[in-house]
Enzyme design. Structure first.
Site, PDB file in Angstrom:
ATOM      1  N   ASN A 195      19.528  65.241  45.024  1.00 15.86           N
ATOM      2  CA  ASN A 195      18.200  64.613  45.126  1.00 15.86           C
ATOM      3  C   ASN A 195      17.385  64.732  43.830  1.00 15.86           C
ATOM      4  OD1 ASN A 195      17.819  65.440  48.653  1.00 15.86           O
ATOM      5  ND2 ASN A 195      18.375  63.474  47.737  1.00 15.86           N
TER       6      ASN A 195
ATOM      7  N   ASP B 216      17.050  62.324  57.496  1.00 12.59           N
ATOM      8  CA  ASP B 216      17.100  61.163  56.596  1.00 12.59           C
ATOM      9  C   ASP B 216      16.201  60.036  57.115  1.00 12.59           C
ATOM     10  OD1 ASP B 216      17.908  59.835  54.346  1.00 12.59           O
ATOM     11  OD2 ASP B 216      19.786  59.106  55.215  1.00 12.59           O
TER      12      ASP B 216
END
Ligand code: IPE
Ligand code: IPE
Ligand code: MG
Length: 260
Positions: free
Chosen positions: A83, A35
């Protein structure tokens, strides 16, 4: 999962394992939530997608270090089922990036004897990417080096629903009685069937959540969260994560530490 010793075909020298690490207490399987690509780019005044491009380099470095240091499996979260809710141009950039990287890296994965697997709903990916994934998995399936899992269009909840459906289908076909279903049956229907659970979960960029990653498999993983953004994740950050892992007492619900 055993590794073959280095052979004369290896062209790059192996990165030495940091002396501070106890070789006998390395995690066999490391999972990573990569991330912070967007924040890395933003902090440099770059578009978010440049962070994704830099993130690929960090993943290549991490894979090589894990392999060189004797870690048997690395599982990386590359794209979640959630996502898809990002802007279309970022999603397309990522899909094209995955294709480009697979094309350019396959030879070196083969040479390094990496066994690559993609975990997730692969049917939902673009056709071209699916074809590259199938080819890469087939061509590396017999390799004896590090097991490298890339979670792409992966969601832990979706994986569990899929496993429940598959078990229900088997029950309807009369192959399995509902009462006999146990943890082994369920684990065998997950994308990770046959693999050991991760010992260590690393999340970069500071968020303290799992974000739908490996919900079943992380039941007893040690969690290391670092503020380092994924593109900056390097040998030092990996060493920190491994040292943190080695400082933990894993008790698995009991009272005595159990050696992993
Ligand atoms: C992780 O970085 C990569 C993917 C989820 C594909 P992010 O893109 O989530 O970066 P941040 O969290 O916005 O900084
Ligand atoms: C998790 O990161 C998914 C990947 C790294 C592929 P996200 O950036 O999507 O997670 P949230 O939205 O912060 O929970
Ligand atoms: Mg993020």
């Amino acid at each position: 999962m055993s590794r073959l010793p280095a052979t004369s075909t290896d062209t790059q020298t192996r990165a030495p394992r940091p002396e501070a690490l106890d070789q006998s207490r390395l995690p066999a399987h490391v999972a990573v939530i990569m991330d912070g690509n967007g924040r890395w780019a933003k902090s440099r005044g770059l578009p978010r997608v440049m962070g994704h491009r830099a993130g690929v380099e960090a993943l290549k470095t991490t894979l090589r270090l894990c392999s060189d240091w004797g870690i048997q499996a690395l599982t990386a979260y590359a794209f979640s089922t959630e996502n898809w809710s990002r802007p279309g141009d970022e999603v397309s950039f990522l899909m094209t990036l995955f294709e480009r990287v697979l094309k350019s890296e396959l030879k070196s994965l083969e040479k390094e004897r990496v066994r690559i697997r993609f975990l997730g709903d692969l049917d939902g990916l673009p056709d071209g990417l699916q074809a590259l994934i199938t080819d890469a998995m087939e061509r590396t399936s017999e390799n004896q080096g590090i097991q490298f899992n890339v979670c792409t269009n992966y969601g832990g909840r979706r994986e569990l629903v899929r496993a429940a459906q598959r078990l229900a289908e088997r029950a309807v076909r009369g192959e399995l009685s509902p009462q006999s279903i146990d943890e082994n049956h369920l684990a065998a229907e997950l994308f990770t069937a046959g693999m050991e659970d991760p010992d260590l979960l690393i999340r970069t960029s500071g968020e303290q959540r799992i974000s739908n990653f490996l919900l079943w498999q992380l039941a007893y993983a040690e969690i290391h969260i670092t503020d380092v953004h994924w593109p900056d994740f390097d040998a030092q950050a990996l060493t920190q994560a491994l040292l943190d892992f080695q400082s933990r007492n894993r008790r698995f619900g009991g009272l005595e530490p159990i050696k992993s």
